[in-house]
Design an enzyme around this catalytic site. Structure first.
Site, PDB file in Angstrom:
ATOM      1  NE  ARG A   1      -4.048   2.001   1.599  1.00 42.66           N
ATOM      2  CZ  ARG A   1      -4.386   3.104   0.939  1.00 42.66           C
ATOM      3  NH1 ARG A   1      -3.924   3.351  -0.254  1.00 42.66           N
ATOM      4  NH2 ARG A   1      -5.212   3.986   1.478  1.00 42.66           N
TER       5      ARG A   1
ATOM      6  CE1 TYR B   1      -1.844  12.850  19.744  1.00 44.31           C
ATOM      7  CE2 TYR B   1      -2.528  12.911  17.456  1.00 44.31           C
ATOM      8  CZ  TYR B   1      -1.589  12.586  18.409  1.00 44.31           C
ATOM      9  OH  TYR B   1      -0.408  12.003  18.032  1.00 44.31           O
TER      10      TYR B   1
END
Length: 324
Positions: free
Chosen positions: A11, A49
Site C-alpha cells: 500500500r 488528542y
C-alpha cells in the site's frame, strides 16, 4: 521523486500528512478540510488528542461518492492509547475511533507508546502524589490483539509509535503480521539515523512527528534550541526561495521519511505541502542531517518536588533509555 512511501503490504502511504496533535476542537475540523482541499491525502489522528469526532465531521463533509474525494484515496492513521493495551480493550478502542472518525476502516493503526497505563477510561490515571498508575501488560500481547483487527478488515495495516530498536525486534520476534510503520519524533536535531536504518533493514517505514520541533508544546524549556531559527536551514531556505519549515520537510521526505507537520493555519497547511517542486543536493541533505544533537523535544514530564522530571522513565518499557 515519488510523493509516497510503499509499505510492506504494497500500500502507498503519502509522504506528507497533516498532524492533529494539539489541534484544539473548534479549529481542527477546518484544518482537515483545508488540508484535503490543498491536496493532502494523509491525516494522522489519535484518540488522546481529544479531537477525533471533529475530524470525523470533516471527513463526512469532504469524502464520499458524491463529495469529490474518495475514501480509498485518503490515508488515515490512528493510535491505541496507553490505557487500552489489555488485549480485551484493543478492538473496542479501535471501534470507538472508527465511530468518532465516521470511517469503516483505518489505513494504519499504531500502538501509541510501548508502556501501558492502568486500564480504564481515565486517560492519565494518577496516584495521589500525581505520579501515574501503570500496568505491566506486555506489548507483545497487545500486538497479537492488533493483528486480529487486520484479519477482520477493520485496519489495513498496523504499526508502532515511540518504540525503540530493541522493542521493534521484540515485536518482530512474535509477529505473524509485521509492523509496517514506526512513528517517532524526528527533525534535524534528532535525525534518528540509526533508527531509520534499523527500520529500513526490517521493512518498516518511518514517520516523523513534531518534524519542526513542536514549537507550540506546553512544556518548553527556556534554553532549548529553536529549530526554525537554525542558520544552516535559513541559508538553504534563502537559496531555494523556501521557508525553513519547507526545507526541513523536504529533507525528511527526500530521505523517504513520512512527515506529519501539524498546523491549523490555512497558509501554513498549504505551504507545508509545497515541497515536491525542488530537490536538495546530497551534500545539503548531509548538512541538515549533521545538525543532529540528540535533542528530544517530546519527553512527557511531570513536576516532582518542584522539579520537572521525565514522567515515565521508571517504567520497564520506557523507550528512551536505550541509545535508539
Amino acid at each position: 521523486m515519488n510523493d509516497f512511501a510503499v509499505l510492506s503490504t504494497g500500500r502507498k502511504m503519502p509522504l506528507l500528512g497533516l498532524g492533529t496533535w494539539k489541534s484544539e476542537p473548534g479549529l481542527v475540523k477546518q484544518a482537515v478540510i483545508w488540508a484535503l482541499e490543498s491536496g493532502y491525502r494523509h491525516i494522522d489522528c489519535a484518540p488522546i488528542y481529544a479531537n477525533e469526532p471533529e475530524i470525523g465531521e470533516a471527513f463526512q463533509e469532504t469524502m464520499g461518492p458524491d463529495k469529490g474525494i474518495r475514501r480509498e484515496d485518503v490515508f488515515v492513521t490512528s493510535k491505541l492509547w496507553n490505557t487500552k493495551h489489555h488485549p480485551d480493550d484493543v478492538e473496542p478502542s479501535l471501534l470507538k475511533t472508527l465511530k468518532d472518525l465516521k470511517l469503516e476502516y483505518l489505513d494504519l493503526y499504531l500502538i501509541h507508546w510501548p508502556y501501558a497505563f492502568q486500564r480504564g477510561d481515565t486517560p492519565f490515571p494518577r496516584k495521589e502524589d500525581g505520579t501515574l498508575l501503570y500496568d505491566d501488560i506486555d506489548y507483545k500481547l497487545t500486538w497479537a490483539a492488533m493483528e486480529k483487527l487486520v484479519g477482520k478488515g477493520l485496519v489495513r495495516a498496523i504499526g508502532l509509535s515511540n518504540f525503540n530498536s530493541r522493542q521493534i525486534d521484540d515485536i518482530l520476534s512474535v509477529a505473524s503480521i509485521k509492523p509496517t510503520v514506526l512513528q517517532v519524533e524526528s527533525h534535524p536535531y534528532l535525525a534518528q539515523v540509526e533508527l531509520l536504518s534499523h527500520c529500513r533493514d526490517r521493512g518498516l517505514v518511518m514517520t516523523a512527528y513534531s518534524p519542526l520541533g513542536s514549537p507550540d508544546r506546553a512544556w518548553k524549556h527556556p534554553d532549548e534550541p529553536v529549530l526554525l531559527e537554525e542558520p544552516a536551514i535559513a541559508a538553504l531556505a534563502k537559496k531555494y526561495n523556501k521557508t525553513p519549515a519547507q526545507i526541513i520537510i523536504r529533507w525528511q521526505t527526500q530521505r523517504g521519511v513520512v512527515t506529519i507537520p501539524k498546523s491549523i493555519t490555512q497558509s501554513r497547511i498549504k505551504e507545508n505541502i509545497q515541497v515536491f517542486d525542488f530537490t536538495l543536493e546530497s551534500e545539503e541533505m548531509s548538512q541538515v542531517t549533521a545538525l543532529h544533537r540528540g535533542w528530544r523535544y517530546i519527553v512527557p514530564t511531570i513536576t516532582v518536588d518542584g522539579k520537572s522530571v521525565p514522567r515515565d522513565a521508571g517504567h520497564p518499557h520506557y523507550p528512551f533509555n536505550d541509545p535508539y
